[in-house]
Design a protein around this motif. Structure first.
Motif, short mmCIF file in Angstrom:
data_model
loop_
_atom_site.label_atom_id
_atom_site.label_comp_id
_atom_site.label_asym_id
_atom_site.label_seq_id
_atom_site.Cartn_x
_atom_site.Cartn_y
_atom_site.Cartn_z
N GLY A 104 0.81 -1.21 0.00
CA GLY A 104 0.00 0.00 0.00
C GLY A 104 0.85 1.27 0.00
N TRP A 105 0.27 2.35 0.57
CA TRP A 105 0.90 3.65 0.59
C TRP A 105 0.85 4.24 2.00
N VAL A 106 1.88 4.96 2.38
CA VAL A 106 1.86 5.69 3.65
C VAL A 106 2.11 7.17 3.36
N ASN A 107 1.66 8.01 4.27
CA ASN A 107 1.73 9.46 4.10
C ASN A 107 2.34 10.09 5.36
N LEU A 140 -2.46 5.46 3.75
CA LEU A 140 -3.37 6.19 2.88
C LEU A 140 -4.61 5.37 2.56
N THR A 141 -5.77 6.03 2.66
CA THR A 141 -7.04 5.46 2.23
C THR A 141 -7.73 6.51 1.36
N ARG A 142 -8.91 6.22 0.86
CA ARG A 142 -9.61 7.17 0.01
C ARG A 142 -10.07 8.40 0.80
N GLY A 143 -10.35 8.27 2.08
CA GLY A 143 -10.78 9.41 2.89
C GLY A 143 -9.63 10.39 3.10
N MET A 144 -9.94 11.68 3.20
CA MET A 144 -8.89 12.69 3.35
C MET A 144 -8.19 12.59 4.70
N ASP A 145 -6.95 12.10 4.69
CA ASP A 145 -6.11 12.00 5.89
C ASP A 145 -6.79 11.20 7.00
N GLU A 146 -7.56 10.18 6.63
CA GLU A 146 -8.35 9.42 7.60
C GLU A 146 -7.80 8.03 7.88
N GLY A 147 -6.70 7.63 7.25
CA GLY A 147 -6.21 6.27 7.37
C GLY A 147 -5.61 5.95 8.73
N PRO A 148 -5.41 4.67 9.02
CA PRO A 148 -4.84 4.22 10.30
C PRO A 148 -3.46 4.82 10.55
N ILE A 149 -3.22 5.18 11.81
CA ILE A 149 -1.97 5.84 12.19
C ILE A 149 -0.88 4.82 12.52
N LEU A 150 0.32 5.09 12.01
CA LEU A 150 1.47 4.23 12.28
C LEU A 150 2.40 4.83 13.33
N ALA A 151 2.55 6.16 13.32
CA ALA A 151 3.46 6.80 14.27
C ALA A 151 3.15 8.29 14.34
N GLN A 152 3.44 8.90 15.49
CA GLN A 152 3.26 10.33 15.67
C GLN A 152 4.39 10.90 16.53
N SER A 153 4.65 12.19 16.32
CA SER A 153 5.65 12.91 17.11
C SER A 153 5.14 14.32 17.34
N THR A 154 5.27 14.84 18.56
CA THR A 154 4.76 16.17 18.88
C THR A 154 5.86 17.22 18.86
N GLU A 155 5.47 18.46 18.55
CA GLU A 155 6.38 19.60 18.54
C GLU A 155 5.66 20.82 19.09
N GLU A 156 6.36 21.60 19.90
CA GLU A 156 5.79 22.87 20.35
C GLU A 156 5.90 23.91 19.25
N ILE A 157 4.91 24.80 19.19
CA ILE A 157 4.92 25.89 18.22
C ILE A 157 5.52 27.12 18.89
N GLY A 158 6.56 27.68 18.30
CA GLY A 158 7.20 28.86 18.88
C GLY A 158 6.27 30.05 18.90
N ALA A 159 6.42 30.90 19.90
CA ALA A 159 5.53 32.05 20.08
C ALA A 159 5.59 33.01 18.90
N HIS A 160 6.72 33.09 18.22
CA HIS A 160 6.87 34.03 17.11
C HIS A 160 7.14 33.31 15.79
N GLU A 161 6.89 32.02 15.74
CA GLU A 161 7.23 31.20 14.58
C GLU A 161 6.24 31.41 13.45
N THR A 162 6.77 31.55 12.23
CA THR A 162 5.91 31.62 11.05
C THR A 162 5.62 30.20 10.56
N SER A 163 4.64 30.09 9.67
CA SER A 163 4.32 28.77 9.14
C SER A 163 5.49 28.20 8.35
N GLY A 164 6.23 29.05 7.65
CA GLY A 164 7.38 28.57 6.90
C GLY A 164 8.46 28.02 7.81
N GLU A 165 8.73 28.70 8.90
CA GLU A 165 9.74 28.24 9.85
C GLU A 165 9.32 26.94 10.52
#
Length: 327
Positions: A104-107, A140-165
């Motif tokens: 299959g496919w993973v995203n 990946l499944t046909r649903g938008m970003d709805e497929g079974p999860i394999l792994a996750q990692s968390t990150e804090e968002i900086g107070a002054h961080e732009t989306s590009g950064e």
């Protein structure tokens, strides 16, 4: 060794491609699927995607076929790939394509699914004021970003961080998560977990119209909007700068791109405290604009047809009238 077909297009996907291609102990990237060359810049010359440039540099075969073409599944099978890996590819894959590879496919997605499914998860997380985001590897499944999860990692968002950064940071961190997840999946050490059911935020694409800054909002909301839209599609506002008097008054309206800004220090006595939304105040080294609450300091701007400049330098040469304002 896991044989991978990699699908991606923008710079965001390049760290993952490089990570997988360089790990020759565990992976073999047999081909790279990307969007065809597209016209870019003022000359509208055809330019390859960032992923295509990286693939050619790495000596990898490149496929630019449309996945909707009838011959695509045959082309896919000819690569010998066991699994497809998608990172910001930009095309929806039909079910026959999803079924074409043995594993299959993973995203790799740049949010903590199921929150912020969709095209602009990083931008929307910043705009909403989230303090934490992350990366998710899922099937990946046909649903938008709805497929079974394999792994996750968390990150804090900086107070002054732009989306590009933030996106650049997530792309690097996500490449390591992706490689670890693929290795574990190939060795049978991962069990996919279905995403919970419910109503979650959708990260719809941010348009140029969405990026028009609204100054009739609290300063924290204006700041979030600008950071979310930086660098793409780019925050902007109309500068209304009148000249002349009476019947000769002329409104010289033009687009002003806001590249960097920050809420002004409310304890600084030099910062004007009574600006109306969109109203400008200029000193030798600063330029502020009013919001619904307190002032926002403009730090870097780009006038229409001009180069990016320190905002205070731009203001000194812009011949702003006393009634000049943004809105």
């Amino acid at each position: 060794m896991l044989k991978i077909l990699f699908a991606g297009t923008p710079e965001t996907a390049v760290p993952s491609l490089r990570k997988l291609a360089q790990d020759k102990e565990h992976f073999e990237v047999v081909a790279v699927l990307t969007r065809p060359d597209a016209p870019t810049g003022r000359g509208r010359k055809l330019q390859p995607s960032a992923v295509k440039r990286a693939a050619l540099e790495l000596g990898l075969p490149v496929i630019e076929s449309n996945p909707r073409e009838e011959t695509f599944v045959t082309e896919l099978a000819a690569t010998g790939a066991q699994i497809g890996v998608v990172v910001a590819y930009g095309n929806i894959l039909r079910q026959n394509v999803l079924d074409a590879l043995p594993m299959g496919w993973v995203n790799l997605h740049f949010s903590l699914l199921p929150e912020w499914r969709g095209a602009a998860p990083v931008q929307r997380a910043i705009w909403a004021g989230d303090s934490v985001t992350g990366t998710t590897v899922f099937q990946l499944t046909r649903g938008m970003d709805e497929g079974p999860i394999l792994a996750q990692s968390t990150e804090e968002i900086g107070a002054h961080e732009t989306s590009g950064e933030l996106l650049s940071r997530l792309a690097d961190d996500g490449s390591m998560l992706l490689a670890a997840a693929l290795e574990a999946l190939a060795e049978g050490r991962l069990s996919p977990v279905e995403q919970p059911q419910g109503t979650f935020n959708i990260a719809r694409k941010i348009t140029t119209e969405d990026a028009a800054v609204r100054f009739d909002a609290p300063v924290f909301a204006v700041d979030r909007q600008i950071r979310a839209c930086t660098p793409n599609p780019g925050a902007w506002a109309m500068l209304h700068n009148t000249s002349g008097e009476g019947d000769d008054t002329e409104d010289k309206s033009a687009v002003l791109h806001i590249l960097k800004a920050a809420p002004a220090d409310t304890e600084d006595t030099h910062v004007p405290s009574d600006l109306k939304p969109g109203e400008l105040a200029v000193s030798k080294h600063h330029i502020w604009v009013g919001t619904m609450t307190s002032a926002l300091e403009l730090l870097e701007v780009k006038a229409q047809g001009k180069k990016a400049m320190v905002a205070a330098d731009w203001a000194r040469g812009a011949h702003l009238s006393e009634t000049a304002h943004l809105g």
